[in-house]
Scaffold this motif. Sequence first.
Motif, PDB file in Angstrom:
ATOM      1  N   THR A  36      -9.970  13.624   0.254  1.00  0.00           N
ATOM      2  CA  THR A  36      -9.021  14.638   0.710  1.00  0.00           C
ATOM      3  C   THR A  36      -9.345  15.011   2.145  1.00  0.00           C
ATOM      4  O   THR A  36     -10.500  15.340   2.461  1.00  0.00           O
ATOM      5  CB  THR A  36      -9.086  15.893  -0.186  1.00  0.00           C
ATOM      6  N   PHE A  37      -8.343  14.948   3.014  1.00  0.00           N
ATOM      7  CA  PHE A  37      -8.533  15.258   4.427  1.00  0.00           C
ATOM      8  C   PHE A  37      -7.583  16.365   4.839  1.00  0.00           C
ATOM      9  O   PHE A  37      -6.367  16.245   4.676  1.00  0.00           O
ATOM     10  CB  PHE A  37      -8.282  14.013   5.288  1.00  0.00           C
ATOM     11  N   ASN A  38      -8.161  17.449   5.347  1.00  0.00           N
ATOM     12  CA  ASN A  38      -7.354  18.576   5.812  1.00  0.00           C
ATOM     13  C   ASN A  38      -6.400  19.048   4.714  1.00  0.00           C
ATOM     14  O   ASN A  38      -5.251  19.407   4.976  1.00  0.00           O
ATOM     15  CB  ASN A  38      -6.574  18.172   7.065  1.00  0.00           C
ATOM     16  N   GLY A  39      -6.880  19.000   3.462  1.00  0.00           N
ATOM     17  CA  GLY A  39      -6.094  19.447   2.328  1.00  0.00           C
ATOM     18  C   GLY A  39      -5.155  18.422   1.738  1.00  0.00           C
ATOM     19  O   GLY A  39      -4.478  18.695   0.745  1.00  0.00           O
ATOM     20  N   LYS A  40      -5.102  17.210   2.319  1.00  0.00           N
ATOM     21  CA  LYS A  40      -4.166  16.175   1.864  1.00  0.00           C
ATOM     22  C   LYS A  40      -4.918  15.044   1.173  1.00  0.00           C
ATOM     23  O   LYS A  40      -5.874  14.498   1.724  1.00  0.00           O
ATOM     24  CB  LYS A  40      -3.379  15.615   3.051  1.00  0.00           C
ATOM     25  N   ASP A  41      -4.465  14.684  -0.034  1.00  0.00           N
ATOM     26  CA  ASP A  41      -5.040  13.556  -0.760  1.00  0.00           C
ATOM     27  C   ASP A  41      -4.632  12.263  -0.060  1.00  0.00           C
ATOM     28  O   ASP A  41      -3.447  12.003   0.159  1.00  0.00           O
ATOM     29  CB  ASP A  41      -4.527  13.574  -2.205  1.00  0.00           C
ATOM     30  N   LEU A  42      -5.613  11.434   0.282  1.00  0.00           N
ATOM     31  CA  LEU A  42      -5.334  10.206   1.020  1.00  0.00           C
ATOM     32  C   LEU A  42      -5.048   9.001   0.122  1.00  0.00           C
ATOM     33  O   LEU A  42      -4.863   7.891   0.631  1.00  0.00           O
ATOM     34  CB  LEU A  42      -6.513   9.863   1.950  1.00  0.00           C
ATOM     35  N   LYS A  43      -4.977   9.215  -1.166  1.00  0.00           N
ATOM     36  CA  LYS A  43      -4.743   8.098  -2.085  1.00  0.00           C
ATOM     37  C   LYS A  43      -3.434   7.388  -1.736  1.00  0.00           C
ATOM     38  O   LYS A  43      -2.378   7.990  -1.601  1.00  0.00           O
ATOM     39  CB  LYS A  43      -4.666   8.608  -3.526  1.00  0.00           C
ATOM     40  N   GLY A  44      -3.526   6.059  -1.568  1.00  0.00           N
ATOM     41  CA  GLY A  44      -2.351   5.244  -1.306  1.00  0.00           C
ATOM     42  C   GLY A  44      -1.856   5.262   0.124  1.00  0.00           C
ATOM     43  O   GLY A  44      -0.881   4.568   0.449  1.00  0.00           O
ATOM     44  N   ILE A  45      -2.499   6.010   1.006  1.00  0.00           N
ATOM     45  CA  ILE A  45      -2.057   6.070   2.405  1.00  0.00           C
ATOM     46  C   ILE A  45      -2.728   4.935   3.183  1.00  0.00           C
ATOM     47  O   ILE A  45      -3.959   4.847   3.216  1.00  0.00           O
ATOM     48  CB  ILE A  45      -2.389   7.427   3.036  1.00  0.00           C
ATOM     49  N   PRO A  46      -1.963   4.042   3.798  1.00  0.00           N
ATOM     50  CA  PRO A  46      -2.563   2.914   4.524  1.00  0.00           C
ATOM     51  C   PRO A  46      -3.296   3.372   5.774  1.00  0.00           C
ATOM     52  O   PRO A  46      -3.065   4.464   6.299  1.00  0.00           O
ATOM     53  CB  PRO A  46      -1.356   2.037   4.869  1.00  0.00           C
ATOM     54  N   GLY A  47      -4.173   2.492   6.250  1.00  0.00           N
ATOM     55  CA  GLY A  47      -5.045   2.844   7.356  1.00  0.00           C
ATOM     56  C   GLY A  47      -4.323   3.315   8.601  1.00  0.00           C
ATOM     57  O   GLY A  47      -4.754   4.263   9.264  1.00  0.00           O
ATOM     58  N   HIS A  48      -3.194   2.668   8.956  1.00  0.00           N
ATOM     59  CA  HIS A  48      -2.511   3.062  10.194  1.00  0.00           C
ATOM     60  C   HIS A  48      -1.920   4.464  10.090  1.00  0.00           C
ATOM     61  O   HIS A  48      -1.783   5.166  11.098  1.00  0.00           O
ATOM     62  CB  HIS A  48      -1.429   2.050  10.564  1.00  0.00           C
ATOM     63  N   ASP A  49      -1.589   4.894   8.865  1.00  0.00           N
ATOM     64  CA  ASP A  49      -1.089   6.257   8.693  1.00  0.00           C
ATOM     65  C   ASP A  49      -2.230   7.265   8.601  1.00  0.00           C
ATOM     66  O   ASP A  49      -2.053   8.442   8.962  1.00  0.00           O
ATOM     67  CB  ASP A  49      -0.205   6.343   7.450  1.00  0.00           C
ATOM     68  N   VAL A  50      -3.402   6.825   8.135  1.00  0.00           N
ATOM     69  CA  VAL A  50      -4.579   7.695   8.152  1.00  0.00           C
ATOM     70  C   VAL A  50      -4.933   8.062   9.587  1.00  0.00           C
ATOM     71  O   VAL A  50      -5.286   9.210   9.888  1.00  0.00           O
ATOM     72  CB  VAL A  50      -5.763   7.009   7.441  1.00  0.00           C
ATOM     73  N   GLY A  68      -8.962   4.350   4.852  1.00  0.00           N
ATOM     74  CA  GLY A  68      -7.806   3.747   4.194  1.00  0.00           C
ATOM     75  C   GLY A  68      -7.807   2.233   4.219  1.00  0.00           C
ATOM     76  O   GLY A  68      -6.815   1.603   3.848  1.00  0.00           O
ATOM     77  N   LEU A  69      -8.926   1.625   4.637  1.00  0.00           N
ATOM     78  CA  LEU A  69      -9.015   0.170   4.713  1.00  0.00           C
ATOM     79  C   LEU A  69      -9.431  -0.445   3.374  1.00  0.00           C
ATOM     80  O   LEU A  69      -9.198  -1.629   3.143  1.00  0.00           O
ATOM     81  CB  LEU A  69      -9.999  -0.238   5.807  1.00  0.00           C
ATOM     82  N   LEU A  70     -10.073   0.347   2.528  1.00  0.00           N
ATOM     83  CA  LEU A  70     -10.447  -0.092   1.183  1.00  0.00           C
ATOM     84  C   LEU A  70      -9.880   0.886   0.163  1.00  0.00           C
ATOM     85  O   LEU A  70      -9.773   2.086   0.435  1.00  0.00           O
ATOM     86  CB  LEU A  70     -11.973  -0.148   1.035  1.00  0.00           C
ATOM     87  N   LYS A  71      -9.544   0.374  -1.007  1.00  0.00           N
ATOM     88  CA  LYS A  71      -9.047   1.226  -2.084  1.00  0.00           C
ATOM     89  C   LYS A  71     -10.181   1.530  -3.050  1.00  0.00           C
ATOM     90  O   LYS A  71     -10.869   0.618  -3.526  1.00  0.00           O
ATOM     91  CB  LYS A  71      -7.907   0.519  -2.833  1.00  0.00           C
ATOM     92  N   PRO A  72     -10.386   2.798  -3.373  1.00  0.00           N
ATOM     93  CA  PRO A  72     -11.456   3.136  -4.306  1.00  0.00           C
ATOM     94  C   PRO A  72     -11.100   2.735  -5.739  1.00  0.00           C
ATOM     95  O   PRO A  72      -9.929   2.695  -6.113  1.00  0.00           O
ATOM     96  CB  PRO A  72     -11.566   4.656  -4.173  1.00  0.00           C
TER      97      PRO A  72
END
Length: 254
Positions: A78-92, A68-72
């Motif tokens: 997708t991690f554990n079924g959850k799309d990580l788009k827009g989730i900041p690094g500290h929440d990842v 989550g430190l860089l934006k594609p």
Amino acid sequence: MTTATEAQTASVRGGGAAPLLAVKDLAVSYGNISAVRGISFDVFPGEIVTLIGSNGAGKSTTLRTVSGLLKPRRGSVTFNGKDLKGIPGHDVVKLGICQSPEGRRIFQRMSVSENLDLGAYARTDSPEQIAADRENVLELFPRLRERLSQKAGTMSGGEQQMLAVARALLGNPKLLLLDEPSMGLAPVLVDLIFETIAKIRDQGVTVLLVEQNALAALEVADYAYVLEHGELGLEGKASDLIDDDSVTRAYLGG
């Protein structure tokens, strides 16, 4: 669309389980420079998966994007079924992805103990569980127990690498990202680090490993992907890639 061959490979690797991490058509740029060019790969629970390739191939960029430190520029993580788009690094991190970064990035003026405390900063489970996990990492890295009150920046490079991995483990990861853990270490310490990575996997933590020491990475990993100029080349069981002529010539000195 997933081909029959891809589906069969996934089934064999995951034992029918879904991937813990699924990266699809990932592209990442630094301004006008394309660092990662549409790569796709999976990491299944209980695996050590390694990304190998030469310097500048896009390996570290891939890990930083998963974190989550860089934006594609395009694609999905997708991690554990959850799309990580827009989730900041500290929440990842709170979702269960923790990284030991390239260059270690320890807090040099803080003690070893304080660095370990920071690894658990985002956790909300019980103090008893955090204390048990702290004890576990000190058993994995007994040298750190001897240096808990020492300033982290005064330790050797190998000890600092141990601290970086231990700090990441104290985040209680489901997926541990390791970026160049053998960089700058003496051969005996490289062996120790990779033996410990195998122990971490055996304790139930899935590992995504980026490493220029291709032989060491392939010897410890279950599955491997080869990155070349931001694109995926070969992939396969790590034990098979060790015997692949093109991999041997390019990365193993054959």
